[in-house]
Design an enzyme around this catalytic site. Sequence first.
Site, short mmCIF file in Angstrom:
data_model
loop_
_atom_site.label_atom_id
_atom_site.label_comp_id
_atom_site.label_asym_id
_atom_site.label_seq_id
_atom_site.Cartn_x
_atom_site.Cartn_y
_atom_site.Cartn_z
N GLY A 1 0.83 -1.21 0.00
CA GLY A 1 0.00 0.00 0.00
C GLY A 1 0.86 1.25 0.00
N ASN A 2 0.24 2.38 0.26
CA ASN A 2 1.02 3.62 0.39
C ASN A 2 0.34 4.53 1.40
OD1 ASN A 2 -0.75 5.65 -1.04
ND2 ASN A 2 -0.51 4.11 -2.66
N ARG A 3 0.95 5.67 1.69
CA ARG A 3 0.53 6.49 2.82
C ARG A 3 -0.54 7.52 2.50
NH1 ARG A 3 5.94 7.78 6.20
NH2 ARG A 3 4.39 9.04 7.29
N ALA B 1 -3.46 8.09 -5.07
CA ALA B 1 -2.07 7.62 -5.14
C ALA B 1 -2.13 6.16 -5.57
CB ALA B 1 -1.40 7.76 -3.78
#
Length: 222
Positions: A29-31, A96
């Site tokens: 995943g990402n932030r 994102a």
Amino acid sequence: QRGDLLAGRQVLISAGPTFEDIDPVRFLGNRSSGRMGFAIAEAAAEAGASVTLVAGPVNLATPAGVQRIDVRSAREMHAAVLGAAQNCDVFIAAAAVGDFRPAEVALHKIKKRGDGGLSLELTQNPDILADVAALPRRPLLVGFAAETENVEAYARAKLERKRLDLIAANQVGSGLGFEVDDNSLTLISADATLRLPTAPKRELARQLIDVVAQRLRDRGTD
Ligand code: C5P
């Protein structure tokens, strides 16, 4: 009058991260918190638009009057966005999107094997913005560029490469951009650069919507 700015317009927004499953318990995943995209959806609805928000996995309430579609992976987001993009006037890509996903998803939890490491083979995800840009009836396209350095130069290059109408550039990392309430944005188009100073994301979202409404009027679409 704010409530009339985008009256009769269809606005499509992507927001949040994507999660790419590795096995039944793990993912890449990402932030991204989704807050910027949700704030834009709220501002667009306040401006009178009909708003569809395609949201990755986030922990946020749906803004009033917004139609929300929840997705998890980049491929699900791609399908949901392309499905809604045919008759929209603007696509604002604030998500994102993960660039890569595991080449295959393990059916069972991957177990440790002795002291050895593990290599994951990754495959590239589809570029949602590029595929919307290739539609026969191309909407106004607004991209985001979150960078940790050379923000405006990278953003301008992305604007040209992806043939966007507008790109919103922001600095991320060291307490900026992701997972926080305040942000600063630079709005870059072929002929102008507008620096919006640090402010709550809701305020920046309103300013972005003002610029989008102006662009739509200039384009003369209805
Ligand atoms: O990841 P990158 O900085 O290239 O993203 C630039 C823009 O392209 C963002 O607006 C993002 O939402 C969009 N994007 C997309 N699909 C991807 C990757 C990025 O729509 N697979």
